[in-house]
Scaffold this active site. Structure first.
Site, mmCIF file in Angstrom:
data_model
loop_
_atom_site.group_PDB
_atom_site.id
_atom_site.type_symbol
_atom_site.label_atom_id
_atom_site.label_comp_id
_atom_site.label_asym_id
_atom_site.label_seq_id
_atom_site.Cartn_x
_atom_site.Cartn_y
_atom_site.Cartn_z
ATOM 1 N N GLY A 89 0.797 -1.236 0.000
ATOM 2 C CA GLY A 89 0.000 0.000 0.000
ATOM 3 C C GLY A 89 0.823 1.276 0.000
ATOM 4 O O GLY A 89 0.273 2.361 0.165
ATOM 5 N N SER A 128 7.998 5.958 -2.147
ATOM 6 C CA SER A 128 7.385 4.630 -2.018
ATOM 7 C C SER A 128 8.177 3.624 -2.850
ATOM 8 O O SER A 128 7.965 3.507 -4.051
ATOM 9 C CB SER A 128 5.918 4.664 -2.434
HETATM 10 P P1 ADP Z 1 2.794 -0.761 -3.172
HETATM 11 O O1 ADP Z 1 3.055 0.658 -3.598
HETATM 12 O O2 ADP Z 1 3.189 -1.039 -1.748
HETATM 13 O O3 ADP Z 1 3.306 -1.788 -4.133
HETATM 14 P P2 ADP Z 1 0.086 -0.260 -4.019
HETATM 15 O O4 ADP Z 1 -0.344 0.982 -3.298
HETATM 16 O O5 ADP Z 1 0.533 -0.126 -5.444
HETATM 17 O O6 ADP Z 1 1.205 -0.967 -3.127
HETATM 18 O O7 ADP Z 1 -1.049 -1.365 -3.985
HETATM 19 C C1 ADP Z 1 -1.794 -1.646 -2.833
HETATM 20 C C2 ADP Z 1 -3.167 -2.131 -3.258
HETATM 21 O O8 ADP Z 1 -3.898 -2.494 -2.087
HETATM 22 C C3 ADP Z 1 -3.967 -1.067 -3.978
HETATM 23 O O9 ADP Z 1 -4.717 -1.668 -5.011
HETATM 24 C C4 ADP Z 1 -4.876 -0.525 -2.848
HETATM 25 O O10 ADP Z 1 -6.069 0.017 -3.355
HETATM 26 C C5 ADP Z 1 -5.134 -1.796 -2.049
HETATM 27 N N1 ADP Z 1 -5.489 -1.599 -0.644
HETATM 28 C C6 ADP Z 1 -6.571 -2.172 -0.053
HETATM 29 N N2 ADP Z 1 -6.661 -1.829 1.236
HETATM 30 C C7 ADP Z 1 -5.609 -1.014 1.489
HETATM 31 C C8 ADP Z 1 -5.167 -0.343 2.679
HETATM 32 N N3 ADP Z 1 -5.833 -0.429 3.820
HETATM 33 N N4 ADP Z 1 -4.037 0.418 2.599
HETATM 34 C C9 ADP Z 1 -3.362 0.506 1.430
HETATM 35 N N5 ADP Z 1 -3.733 -0.109 0.276
HETATM 36 C C10 ADP Z 1 -4.860 -0.870 0.295
#
Ligand code: ADP
Length: 205
Positions: free
Chosen positions: A41, A107
């Site tokens: 996330g 990130s």
């Molecule tokens: P990262 O940057 O860590 O790879 P992303 O933000 O690209 O992660 O992906 C996280 C995914 O999880 C997204 O599709 C987001 O909408 C989903 N998600 C669901 N619940 C949450 C939450 N509580 N916090 C953060 N992301 C979430």
């Protein structure tokens, strides 16, 4: 650490201090370094935090893992060596942004403790605040989310060296903040980040 190749170079001081730049902007530079598994996330929370900060009249900017690999770091892959160089460059960019007075939200999976510690040291040496934020999400949950289908590919053996599957993730030992992103909503994570920035006097003038 990258080797210093150029010799015959001298640091050229400017005529404007960091404090003067901060006073002009009405804020202090800080790096909010989010680390965690893919799909934990980080990007989602960074986007939401940036939006809230801008709505509050703050200058914030995101440095996002994939985005940076389209440009500045397009010549780097995912070997341990390239991951280290990826993080080193981002650390240097964040430091420059911080010196310029920006609230920089990064990130990057940044899976290796050593690489993150080097970035922390860069900031400490430059007297810039550095907040390591562990976006802590159980791998089962990250794998369930899998917004880019990367875990699926990694499990199928189509993607090698994927963090959490066949490459390690070294969790921070003393992060400034832990966000249990498998338990908190995005809005709750953003609220925690704002509270952390506020409690350290980083959202004031
Ligand atoms: P990262 O940057 O860590 O790879 P992303 O933000 O690209 O992660 O992906 C996280 C995914 O999880 C997204 O599709 C987001 O909408 C989903 N998600 C669901 N619940 C949450 C939450 N509580 N916090 C953060 N992301 C979430």
């Amino acid at each position: 650490m990258a080797e210093q190749k150029a010799t015959n170079i001298t640091w050229h001081e400017g005529d404007v201090t960091r404090e003067e730049r901060q006073a002009n902007l009405g804020q202090k530079g800080v790096t909010v370094w989010m680390t965690g598994l893919s799909a934990s996330g980080k990007s989602t929370i960074a986007v939401a935090l940036e939006k809230v900060l801008l709505a509050r009249g703050k200058h914030a900017y995101r440095l996002d893992g994939d985005n940076i690999r389209f440009g500045l770091n397009k010549n780097l892959g995912f070997s341990a060596e390239d991951r280290a160089e990826n993080i080193r460059r981002i650390g240097e960019v964040a430091k420059l942004f911080g010196d310029a007075g920006m609230i920089t939200i990064t990130s990057f999976i940044s899976p290796y403790r050593r690489d993150r510690d080097l970035v922390r040291k860069l900031h400490e040496d430059a007297r810039l605040p550095f907040l390591e934020v562990y976006v802590d999400c159980a791998i089962e949950e990250a794998e369930k989310r899998d917004p880019k289908g990367l875990y699926k590919k990694a499990r199928a053996g189509e993607l090698k060296g994927f963090t959490g599957v066949d490459d390690p993730y070294e969790a921070p030992e003393r992060p400034e903040l832990v966000l249990r992103s498998d338990r908190l909503t995005v809005a709750e994570s953003v609220a925690e980040l704002l509270a952390t920035l506020e409690s350290r006097g980083l959202l004031g003038a």
